[in-house]
Design a protein around this motif. Structure first.
Motif: not given
Length: 254
Positions: A1-11, A173-182, A206-209
């Protein structure tokens, strides 16, 4: 699963994050030496040793004066008198901080929350960018994990004897499934027992199932002892976590 690209972080947020990372050793020392932080953890039922083992720190107000550069001093001032929890994400370590501004021993959580919300107080919680989850490094997570909402919920379960590798706190912080390790195969949803937590549990189940995870639902009991694990742990001790122990035992014996 590809990670969503993070938004640019302000300086300014990069400077804030790097400054806090550079302070990490001092944050741990301050936690061990601060009477206020020690008393606050004790009143939430968290032994100081548990907090130290999970990398929790404290930014004492006097640490702000050590900075002579105006921008750094301004950024660090936001974190003064806060307990800091390290957050894990694929984009680097962040922090979430709980303010102890004007907290006194014996003050309950609702009273302190109202004090902070009167307009002149600091925000109760703040986070860096990137944020993340309060948990063990992703590669160390167990095959079966318990998902809770708050940082203190995780500390309460660790104080009750659950392993650091099996309890993950979302900390807003939202549960982002693509963060979960295999290696993670089973997720026990143990979010808060209020309406918001129950609704989030239904959606996540529902989402995880649908993504192929084995899902167990184990919210706090619906009774007078509190809506989250930390509140219940403070009030009734080990009795508060027996539903989770039962769920975990059933998984191990399956």
């Amino acid at each position: 699963i590809l990670l969503h690209a993070p938004q640019p972080i302000p300086q300014w947020q990069k400077i804030e994050q790097n400054t806090l990372l550079a302070l990490e050793g001092q944050l741990h020392t301050a936690l061990a030496s601060s009477r206020r932080a020690y008393a606050y953890l004790a009143e939430r039922g968290v032994p100081i040793q548990i907090a130290e083992q999970t990398g929790v720190g404290y930014l004492a107000a006097e640490m702000v004066a050590h900075y002579t550069e105006a921008e750094q001093r301004s950024l660090i001032r936001r974190w003064a008198a806060r307990i800091l929890f390290p957050l894990v994400s694929p984009y680097g370590q962040g922090y979430i901080g709980r303010s102890l501004w004007q907290w006194r021993s014996g003050m309950n959580e609702q009273v302190h929350k109202e004090l902070l919300e009167r307009g002149n107080g600091p925000r109760r919680w703040i986070k860096t960018n990137p944020a993340g989850w309060f948990c063990a490094p992703f590669e160390q997570l167990a095959s079966s994990i318990i998902l809770v909402e708050g940082a203190f919920d995780r500390l309460a379960l660790l104080a009750a004897g659950f392993a650091p590798t099996e309890v993950v706190a979302l900390t807003g912080t939202a549960l982002q499934i693509d963060w979960l390790p295999p290696q993670v195969k089973t997720i026990i949803l143990a979010l808060d027992g209020d309406q918001g937590g129950l609704e989030a549990t239904r959606k996540l189940a529902d989402q995880l199932s649908n993504e192929g995870f084995s899902v167990k639902v184990c919210p706090p009991q619906q009774d007078r002892w509190g809506k989250d694990w930390n509140e219940r742990w403070r009030r009734i001790g080990s009795e508060s976590v027996w539903p989770l122990r039962k769920t975990c035992s059933a998984l191990r014996s399956a």
